[in-house]
Design a protein around this motif. Structure first.
Motif, mmCIF file in Angstrom:
data_model
loop_
_atom_site.group_PDB
_atom_site.id
_atom_site.type_symbol
_atom_site.label_atom_id
_atom_site.label_comp_id
_atom_site.label_asym_id
_atom_site.label_seq_id
_atom_site.Cartn_x
_atom_site.Cartn_y
_atom_site.Cartn_z
ATOM 1 N N ASP A 223 -5.932 -4.733 -2.261
ATOM 2 C CA ASP A 223 -5.074 -4.562 -1.242
ATOM 3 C C ASP A 223 -3.496 -5.269 -1.504
ATOM 4 O OD1 ASP A 223 -5.264 -7.100 -0.589
ATOM 5 O OD2 ASP A 223 -5.568 -7.020 1.351
ATOM 6 N N GLY A 224 -3.351 -5.099 -2.873
ATOM 7 C CA GLY A 224 -1.878 -5.380 -3.193
ATOM 8 C C GLY A 224 -0.818 -4.267 -2.947
ATOM 9 N N TRP A 225 0.232 -4.596 -2.799
ATOM 10 C CA TRP A 225 1.282 -3.678 -2.864
ATOM 11 C C TRP A 225 2.183 -3.675 -4.050
ATOM 12 C CZ3 TRP A 225 6.375 -5.136 -2.885
ATOM 13 C CH2 TRP A 225 6.618 -6.352 -2.525
ATOM 14 N N THR A 247 -16.108 -0.562 -4.135
ATOM 15 C CA THR A 247 -14.779 -0.699 -4.134
ATOM 16 C C THR A 247 -13.902 -0.068 -3.198
ATOM 17 O OG1 THR A 247 -14.294 0.892 -6.024
ATOM 18 C CG2 THR A 247 -15.177 -1.293 -6.863
ATOM 19 N N GLY A 248 -12.803 -0.840 -2.854
ATOM 20 C CA GLY A 248 -11.982 -0.117 -2.133
ATOM 21 C C GLY A 248 -10.540 -0.344 -2.691
ATOM 22 N N PHE A 249 -9.434 0.384 -2.023
ATOM 23 C CA PHE A 249 -8.095 0.521 -2.577
ATOM 24 C C PHE A 249 -7.122 0.818 -1.302
ATOM 25 C CE2 PHE A 249 -4.505 1.977 -5.019
ATOM 26 C CZ PHE A 249 -4.422 1.283 -6.109
ATOM 27 N N LYS A 250 -6.092 -0.093 -1.151
ATOM 28 C CA LYS A 250 -5.118 0.169 -0.183
ATOM 29 C C LYS A 250 -3.925 0.773 -0.699
ATOM 30 C CE LYS A 250 -3.555 -2.904 3.387
ATOM 31 N NZ LYS A 250 -3.684 -4.169 4.225
ATOM 32 N N LEU A 251 -3.293 1.604 0.161
ATOM 33 C CA LEU A 251 -2.028 2.034 -0.226
ATOM 34 C C LEU A 251 -1.039 1.610 1.220
ATOM 35 C CD1 LEU A 251 -3.593 5.513 -1.118
ATOM 36 C CD2 LEU A 251 -2.228 3.921 -2.555
ATOM 37 N N PHE A 252 0.220 1.543 0.818
ATOM 38 C CA PHE A 252 1.141 1.113 1.666
ATOM 39 C C PHE A 252 2.153 2.175 2.098
ATOM 40 C CE2 PHE A 252 -0.862 -2.598 0.323
ATOM 41 C CZ PHE A 252 -0.865 -3.552 1.239
ATOM 42 N N ASP A 254 4.753 1.921 3.323
ATOM 43 C CA ASP A 254 6.323 1.219 3.420
ATOM 44 C C ASP A 254 6.405 0.421 2.155
ATOM 45 O OD1 ASP A 254 7.069 2.199 5.867
ATOM 46 O OD2 ASP A 254 6.428 0.662 6.855
ATOM 47 N N ASN A 255 5.613 -0.573 1.727
ATOM 48 C CA ASN A 255 5.689 -1.774 0.866
ATOM 49 C C ASN A 255 5.420 -1.097 -0.531
ATOM 50 O OD1 ASN A 255 6.063 -3.775 2.852
ATOM 51 N ND2 ASN A 255 4.258 -4.644 2.390
ATOM 52 N N ASP A 256 4.791 -0.198 -0.928
ATOM 53 C CA ASP A 256 4.448 0.435 -1.958
ATOM 54 C C ASP A 256 5.886 1.185 -2.536
ATOM 55 O OD1 ASP A 256 2.170 -0.467 -2.423
ATOM 56 O OD2 ASP A 256 1.188 1.541 -2.002
ATOM 57 N N PHE A 257 6.942 1.207 -1.753
ATOM 58 C CA PHE A 257 8.212 1.853 -2.012
ATOM 59 C C PHE A 257 9.188 0.793 -2.067
ATOM 60 C CE2 PHE A 257 6.188 5.423 -0.090
ATOM 61 C CZ PHE A 257 6.354 6.564 -0.945
ATOM 62 N N ARG A 258 8.938 -0.599 -1.773
ATOM 63 C CA ARG A 258 9.871 -1.732 -1.906
ATOM 64 C C ARG A 258 10.460 -1.831 -3.234
ATOM 65 N NH1 ARG A 258 7.326 -6.400 1.468
ATOM 66 N NH2 ARG A 258 9.158 -7.857 0.667
ATOM 67 N N LYS A 259 9.842 -1.944 -4.240
ATOM 68 C CA LYS A 259 10.653 -1.829 -5.586
ATOM 69 C C LYS A 259 11.036 -0.628 -6.029
ATOM 70 C CE LYS A 259 7.764 -5.923 -7.145
ATOM 71 N NZ LYS A 259 7.132 -6.605 -8.359
ATOM 72 N N GLN A 260 12.414 -0.888 -6.637
ATOM 73 C CA GLN A 260 13.200 0.257 -7.001
ATOM 74 C C GLN A 260 12.329 1.198 -7.902
ATOM 75 O OE1 GLN A 260 16.933 -0.472 -8.589
ATOM 76 N NE2 GLN A 260 17.733 1.544 -8.682
ATOM 77 N N GLY A 261 12.444 2.354 -7.599
ATOM 78 C CA GLY A 261 11.412 3.291 -8.604
ATOM 79 C C GLY A 261 10.128 3.498 -8.294
#
Length: 283
Positions: A223-225, A247-252, A254-261
Motif C-alpha cells: 500500500d505504498g504510493w 497478495t494485494g495492491f493499492k492505488l492512490f 491523488d498520491n500516485d500523482f504527487r511526484k513529477q511525472g
C-alpha cells in the motif's frame, strides 16, 4: 426481513443487514475495495464523495478491471478506517479514535445495499490490538464483514503516530488470525479475510512465522504510493519475496500523482505483477 444467519449479533440493526455471501472469497474472486472514512475527504475515496457518487465510481472502476481480466469475477468492497490513529493520546493514552457505532453501521448499510463486503481497518496507535479487535467483534459476526490491520500505525516504539512507520510482528498477525478464526467457528461464518498493509521491510517482522488457518484468508497488501517503478519494486521486495498467502495492491487517486511525472498504474500493469494481486484497493 430476517437474516438467514444461524447466530444473532445481539444488535437488531446489524441483524437486519442480510447480505450473506457464502463460502471463501479468494481465490475464486478478486476483491476490489474503496478505502477511507466518511468523515474525511482526505483519507480516501470512500469519504471524498457523497455515497451515491462514490458507489457509482466504484462500479465504473470495477468495469475497467473486469475488462482487464474477464476470467476473474470481482467482489466489490468498502474498506473503512474504523479505528483511526491520532496525533494526540486521548483519554486513555491510546493515540487512536474508535469510530462511533453510528458511523460503522452507516458504512455497513452501504455495503449491505450494494452487495459489497466491508473491511474494518485498525490503526491501533499505542492501544493493544486485542481490545481493538474485540471492539469490532459484534460487526465481524456479520458474514460480509472482514478485518484490516495497519502496521504503519502500530507504534511499538512508543513514537507518536505519523512521526515514524510502525510495525507488527508475526505474533500480532497470528493474534488477528486466531481472533477471526474463533469468530468463524463460533458463529458458523464463511472464512474471514484479513488484510495486512505493508510498504517497507520493517513493517512486518518474522513473516515466516505467520501461521495459516483454513478459516482466515490473509492478504499482504502493498500500500505504498509513488511512481509505478517504485510500487513495482516494493511489491517485489516486500510482498513477492516474503510470501504469506494472498497478495494485494493499492492505488492512490491523488498520491500516485504527487511526484513529477508519476501516474496511477493501469489494471493491466497491476495484473502483470507476479503473483497477480487478488485484492485491489483504491484510496
Amino acid at each position: 426481513m430476517a437474516s438467514n444467519r444461524a447466530v444473532s449479533t445481539g444488535d437488531s440493526t446489524l441483524d437486519s443487514l442480510t447480505y450473506a455471501p457464502e463460502g471463501a472469497i479468494l481465490p475464486q474472486k478478486r476483491i476490489f475495495a474503496y478505502y477511507g472514512n466518511p468523515h474525511s475527504k482526505k483519507m480516501g475515496i470512500l469519504g471524498k464523495y457523497p455515497k451515491e457518487e462514490m458507489l457509482d465510481r466504484l462500479d465504473r472502476e470495477i468495469k475497467n478491471w473486469e475488462k482487464a481480466d474477464p476470467a476473474t469475477p470481482i467482489q466489490p468492497a468498502l474498506h473503512l478506517v474504523a479505528i483511526s490513529a491520532q496525533g494526540a493520546p486521548g483519554k486513555d493514552g491510546g493515540y487512536r479514535m474508535r469510530m462511533s457505532d453510528k458511523t460503522i453501521k452507516k458504512v455497513l448499510k452501504w455495503g449491505n445495499e450494494h452487495k459489497a463486503i466491508v473491511f474494518l481497518d485498525i490503526q491501533r496507535g499505542h492501544a493493544p490490538l486485542g481490545p481493538e479487535m474485540e471492539f469490532l467483534g459484534k460487526y465481524l459476526k456479520l458474514p460480509f464483514v472482514h478485518l484490516g490491520i495497519d502496521p504503519e500505525f502500530s507504534m511499538v516504539t512508543g513514537a507518536k503516530p505519523g512521526t515514524k512507520i510502525g510495525s507488527y510482528d508475526a505474533a500480532d498477525v497470528n493474534q488477528a488470525v486466531q481472533f477471526l478464526s474463533r469468530m468463524v467457528k463460533e458463529y458458523k461464518l464463511p472464512p474471514k479475510v484479513l488484510v495486512v498493509h505493508r510498504f517497507t521491510q520493517g513493517m512486518i517482522k518474522n513473516y515466516k512465522n505467520i501461521k495459516l488457518d483454513p478459516n482466515v484468508q490473509i492478504v499482504m497488501d502493498m500500500d505504498g504510493w509513488g511512481p509505478p517503478v517504485l510500487k513495482k519494486d516494493s511489491y517485489h521486495d516486500y510482498i513477492q519475496k516474503e510470501p504469506v498467502q494472498y497478495t494485494g495492491f493499492k492505488l492512490f487517486y491523488d498520491n500516485d500523482f504527487r511526484k513529477q511525472g508519476s501516474r496511477i498504474m493501469t489494471p493491466e500493469e497491476v495484473l502483470a505483477l507476479t503473483p497477480k494481486p487478488m485484492y485491489i484497493q483504491y484510496q
